[in-house]
Design an enzyme around this catalytic site. Structure first.
Site: not given
Ligand code: FE
Ligand code: ZN
Length: 256
Positions: A57, A59, A61-62, A115, A134, A172
């Site tokens: 996805h 985001h 942080d990915h 998400h 996530d 995570h």
């Molecule tokens: Fe994340």
């Molecule tokens: Zn995420």
């Protein structure tokens, strides 16, 4: 045909990036590179060459390491068709039911909105590995930023339908706090109490709780149990619609 060798690469504060290496061909994929630096170090340490970048996805942080890794290795970025325009530089767009090969191992793409609206998971059946970003966490699930309860519940049901032997490689290390929440809504669940004690032991030893195992999660993860009479009874929603039960558990977790 050997199963994928999967390496956990901790990144940022609590993300896990994964390297999935096919020993037969030398192909190596990275899943959700939060940042490039630790991925480059992990590849170098093993003498592996990156051949694929997989994203679940959009985001940051990915996907934060996508461009740097692509620049170094010239490998394609594979991501959700439904997040076109939200992830820069995607080369291969995939959606529900598509197959994508990393060496001898092939992932089936599962669309799991909730998400984010375009979130996907990669299931490598012959390696018993699920990369679910996530959407599903060990003893938890992601925050519902873009989706709705019926859709998110449907996504979790699709993942729950995979074999019990499926290993959960999620985005995570949230497991210990997820366990605390799960016990708060389901305090009499013996399997959950045992799993929670094991998680505390792992974390005290500085070890990851990943991968989780899907079979046991079906009996302990509250977000996979919205249609389970015992879970419904534990939160006073016996007989309620599972997506309403899911919504209630998600709401309680948001306020936990
Ligand atoms: Fe994340
Ligand atoms: Zn995420």
């Amino acid at each position: 045909m050997a199963a994928l060798e999967i390496v956990l690469v901790p990144a940022l504060s609590d993300n896990y990036v994964y390297l999935a290496h096919d020993a037969d061909t030398g192909d190596t994929a990275v899943v959700d590179p939060a940042e490039a630096e630790p991925v480059l170090a992990a590849l170098k340490g093993r003498g592996w060459t990156l051949t694929h970048i997989l994203n679940t996805h959009h985001h940051m942080d990915h996907v934060g390491g996508n461009q740097e890794l692509k620049a170094v290795y010239g490998c394609p970025i594979i991501g959700p068709r439904a997040e076109t325009g939200r992830i820069a530089g995607m080369d291969v767009l995939v959606s529900e039911g598509d197959s994508y090969a990393v060496g001898t191992q092939t992932a089936k793409v599962i669309e799991v909105p909730g998400h984010t609206t375009g979130h996907i998971a990669f299931h490598f059946a012959t390696s018993d590995a699920l990369f679910c970003g996530d959407t599903l966490f060990v003893l938890g699930c992601g925050r519902m930023f873009e989706g709705n309860p019926p859709g998110f519940w449907d996504s979790l049901c699709k993942l729950r339908a995979l074999p019990d032997s499926t290993r959960i490689y999620c985005g995570h290390e949230y497991t210990q706090s997820n366990a605390r929440f799960a016990l708060s809504v389901d305090p009499d669940n013996a399997a959950l109490k045992a799993q929670s004690a094991e998680i505390d032991r792992l974390r005290a030893a500085g070890k990851p709780t990943i991968p989780g195992l899907l079979g046991p999660e079906k009996a302990t993860n509250p977000f996979l149990r919205a249609d389970d009479p015992a879970m419904q009874a534990a939160i006073g929603m016996t007989g309620a619609n599972p997506s309403d039960v899911f919504a209630e558990i998600r709401k309680r977790k948001d306020n936990f």
